[in-house]
Design a protein around this motif. Structure first.
Motif, PDB file in Angstrom:
ATOM      1  N   GLY A  43      20.709 -23.536 -43.909  1.00  0.00           N
ATOM      2  CA  GLY A  43      20.312 -23.342 -42.521  1.00  0.00           C
ATOM      3  C   GLY A  43      18.912 -22.789 -42.347  1.00  0.00           C
ATOM      4  O   GLY A  43      18.595 -22.240 -41.276  1.00  0.00           O
ATOM      5  N   TYR A  44      18.056 -22.955 -43.345  1.00  0.00           N
ATOM      6  CA  TYR A  44      16.674 -22.492 -43.264  1.00  0.00           C
ATOM      7  C   TYR A  44      15.754 -23.618 -42.817  1.00  0.00           C
ATOM      8  O   TYR A  44      15.983 -24.792 -43.143  1.00  0.00           O
ATOM      9  CB  TYR A  44      16.179 -21.971 -44.616  1.00  0.00           C
ATOM     10  N   LYS A  45      14.734 -23.258 -42.108  1.00  0.00           N
ATOM     11  CA  LYS A  45      13.628 -24.167 -41.815  1.00  0.00           C
ATOM     12  C   LYS A  45      12.629 -24.026 -42.954  1.00  0.00           C
ATOM     13  O   LYS A  45      12.263 -22.909 -43.331  1.00  0.00           O
ATOM     14  CB  LYS A  45      12.967 -23.800 -40.488  1.00  0.00           C
ATOM     15  N   SER A  50      12.532 -20.021 -43.492  1.00  0.00           N
ATOM     16  CA  SER A  50      12.919 -18.961 -42.554  1.00  0.00           C
ATOM     17  C   SER A  50      14.239 -19.290 -41.880  1.00  0.00           C
ATOM     18  O   SER A  50      14.548 -20.446 -41.597  1.00  0.00           O
ATOM     19  CB  SER A  50      11.824 -18.751 -41.500  1.00  0.00           C
ATOM     20  N   ARG A  51      14.996 -18.250 -41.645  1.00  0.00           N
ATOM     21  CA  ARG A  51      16.244 -18.330 -40.880  1.00  0.00           C
ATOM     22  C   ARG A  51      16.234 -17.140 -39.931  1.00  0.00           C
ATOM     23  O   ARG A  51      16.421 -15.988 -40.353  1.00  0.00           O
ATOM     24  CB  ARG A  51      17.459 -18.281 -41.810  1.00  0.00           C
ATOM     25  N   GLU A  89      17.816 -15.205 -36.849  1.00  0.00           N
ATOM     26  CA  GLU A  89      19.082 -15.091 -36.130  1.00  0.00           C
ATOM     27  C   GLU A  89      18.988 -14.224 -34.887  1.00  0.00           C
ATOM     28  O   GLU A  89      19.900 -14.215 -34.066  1.00  0.00           O
ATOM     29  CB  GLU A  89      20.169 -14.557 -37.070  1.00  0.00           C
ATOM     30  N   ILE A 103      26.164 -16.118 -45.907  1.00  0.00           N
ATOM     31  CA  ILE A 103      26.185 -17.089 -44.808  1.00  0.00           C
ATOM     32  C   ILE A 103      27.515 -17.843 -44.784  1.00  0.00           C
ATOM     33  O   ILE A 103      28.138 -18.009 -43.725  1.00  0.00           O
ATOM     34  CB  ILE A 103      25.000 -18.069 -44.940  1.00  0.00           C
ATOM     35  N   ASN A 134      17.448 -11.392 -40.092  1.00  0.00           N
ATOM     36  CA  ASN A 134      16.527 -12.511 -40.274  1.00  0.00           C
ATOM     37  C   ASN A 134      16.045 -12.556 -41.712  1.00  0.00           C
ATOM     38  O   ASN A 134      15.832 -11.520 -42.340  1.00  0.00           O
ATOM     39  CB  ASN A 134      15.326 -12.384 -39.338  1.00  0.00           C
ATOM     40  N   LYS A 157      13.283 -14.493 -44.476  1.00  0.00           N
ATOM     41  CA  LYS A 157      12.158 -15.358 -44.806  1.00  0.00           C
ATOM     42  C   LYS A 157      11.985 -15.382 -46.323  1.00  0.00           C
ATOM     43  O   LYS A 157      12.244 -14.375 -46.993  1.00  0.00           O
ATOM     44  CB  LYS A 157      10.874 -14.869 -44.134  1.00  0.00           C
TER      45      LYS A 157
END
Length: 460
Positions: free
Chosen positions: A58-60, A78-79, A81, A143, A152, A154
């Motif tokens: 679920g990370y960009k 990065s994720r 939340e 997760i 959050n 990174k």
């Protein structure tokens, strides 16, 4: 019950073969950033391994070109939340040193994972592939178990740490907003003892350089010219001997640090014994003070003539690749000028001092009194059942200054390797026992951060 189930799943990942399956793939990538490497192999590690893993969590993800010409690529993931949650930055490097397959013992190949008696052999097993794999998988277990991290996250993966993190500092300056966080929690380097977790908040700096004596064109017959022509190897040997004495004690005043203060001595006082030579290093210091609180000079390689087929000739030149490991309080910008002044003063003006392309790692330390440090220490003690060894800095070198000086972060490193791992040399290996405990420790730490997110956000 949820917490116990997540921790059990993390342990099962390490114990039941899934971790070694993943590590086998990572080790097979010849992601070498030194002379044996190819740029496409560095990019392939990010494209084929890191991006699919992180996207699945679920990370960009974004891969960036290095800001310096000839530099290796970098990845940011990065994720996010919630804007009211703390942000944890973690780091890893997917590049490795030269494989040097001819130096490994029979039956081992640097890019084939081999498992023997709880040891995982292969280039990058200890430095650094298993270390960032453990941390990423710990995040993944949280997760999967909770449906969210609760903070959050990174992640920065670089591919040039073994060449001085070339271009990393410029990249951080360009990407300060993308990398903004409350704390760095990452893993590299070794534990002080294999059976006990370690924490450190900085690292010794490292500066490589060459000493060169180049006297003439071509070698000359040692019978016809022996006693007439100066020998560059002997000159270089005496120049090196002027830098340190016979037990390796540094003779250059500017290279002798003043930062081994009483509080640092107290922090190093009760550490377990390390393997050392009793008659080597600063005579008045303990072994822990020598490696964590002092500077050390090393000759990494030396070259003249052809050792495989020596000839009866006086060499025309000699070269030594040297390195200074240094602690906080050493002026990195004066290291080579001080060496130049020293050599000139001792009659070695013919010895050239050459800096290298590799950037120096600057020495760093971070206060052990910071709230994040205490939080991580308590979490590790609770999850492992033993207090971790807390060091002011790693004896080796890391790009920690990029995180402290550019991003302004508290930095906490929790290594998943051990001192006898053979990193940078033949037969590099990780220990499955550390991997098992390491993933439990990191999973528990990330769970604890989520459970205390609101109070930790206030420490920013």
């Amino acid at each position: 019950m949820e917490r116990n189930a997540i921790l059990s799943a993390a342990s099962a990942y390490a114990r039941d073969g899934a971790l070694t399956d993943d590590l086998k793939r990572l080790v097979a990538h010849r992601s070498i950033s030194q002379s044996e490497g190819l740029p496409e192999d560095l990019m392939r590690y990010l494209d084929e391994e890191m991006v699919p893993l992180l996207v699945g969590m679920g990370y960009k993800t974004d891969i960036f070109d290095n800001p310096r010409e000839g530099g290796a690529p970098l990845l940011i993931a990065s994720r996010i939340e919630g804007e009211d949650l703390p942000t944890v930055l973690t780091y890893g490097h997917g590049d490795v040193c030269n494989g040097e397959p001819g130096r490994w013992r029979e039956g081992l190949d640097p890019f084939t994972l081999t498992i023997e008696d709880g040891k995982l052999f292969g280039r990058g097993t200890a430095d650094n592939k298993i270390q960032h794999l453990i941390n990423l998988k710990a995040l993944e277990h949280v997760i999967k178990g909770r449906g969210a991290l609760g903070f959050n996250s990174k992640i920065i993966i670089e591919m040039a740490e073994e060449t001085g993190s070339y271009g990393l500092r410029e990249f951080f300056s360009e990407q300060k907003q993308a990398l903004a966080a409350d704390v760095l929690i990452a893993s590299d380097g070794p534990r002080l003892a294999a059976d006990t977790p370690t924490m450190f908040m900085g690292s010794r700096g490292g500066l490589p350089f060459d000493l060169v004596v180049n006297l003439r064109e071509g070698d000359h017959h040692s019978g016809n010219f022996g006693g007439l022509l100066a020998d560059p190897v002997i000159i270089l040997s005496h120049a090196i001997a002027s830098i340190v004495d016979a037990r390796g004690q540094i003779r250059i005043p500017e290279w002798r640090p003043t930062s081994l203060t009483n509080d640092i001595r107290r922090a190093l006082k009760d550490l377990p014994p390390r393997r050392h030579d009793a008659d080597w290093g600063e005579a008045e210091l303990t072994p822990s003070e020598r490696v964590f609180g002092w500077n050390s000079f090393a000759v990494l390689a030396i070259s003249a003539g052809n050792i495989a087929a020596p000839q009866n000739a006086i060499a025309s030149s000699a070269r030594a690749r040297c390195q200074l490991r240094f602690v906080v309080g050493t002026d990195v910008d004066d290291i080579l000028p001080a060496l130049r002044r020293h050599l000139d003063a001792h009659g070695f003006s013919m010895v050239e001092v050459l800096g290298l392309k590799e950037e120096p790692f600057r020495a760093t330390r971070f206060s052990p009194d910071h709230p994040w440090v205490g939080f991580v220490e308590r979490s590790i003690a609770a999850s492992s059942g033993k207090p971790p060894h807390v060091l002011p800095n790693l004896a080796g070198s890391l790009p920690n200054d990029a995180f402290t000086d550019i991003l302004g972060l508290p930095t906490i490193w929790v290594p998943h390797s051990h001192a006898e791992c053979g990193q940078h040399g033949p037969n590099e290996h990780a220990l499955l026992s550390i991997a098992d405990e390491g993933i439990r420790v990191m999973t528990a730490l990330f769970l604890d951060i989520a459970d205390h997110a609101s109070e930790l956000r206030k420490t920013a």
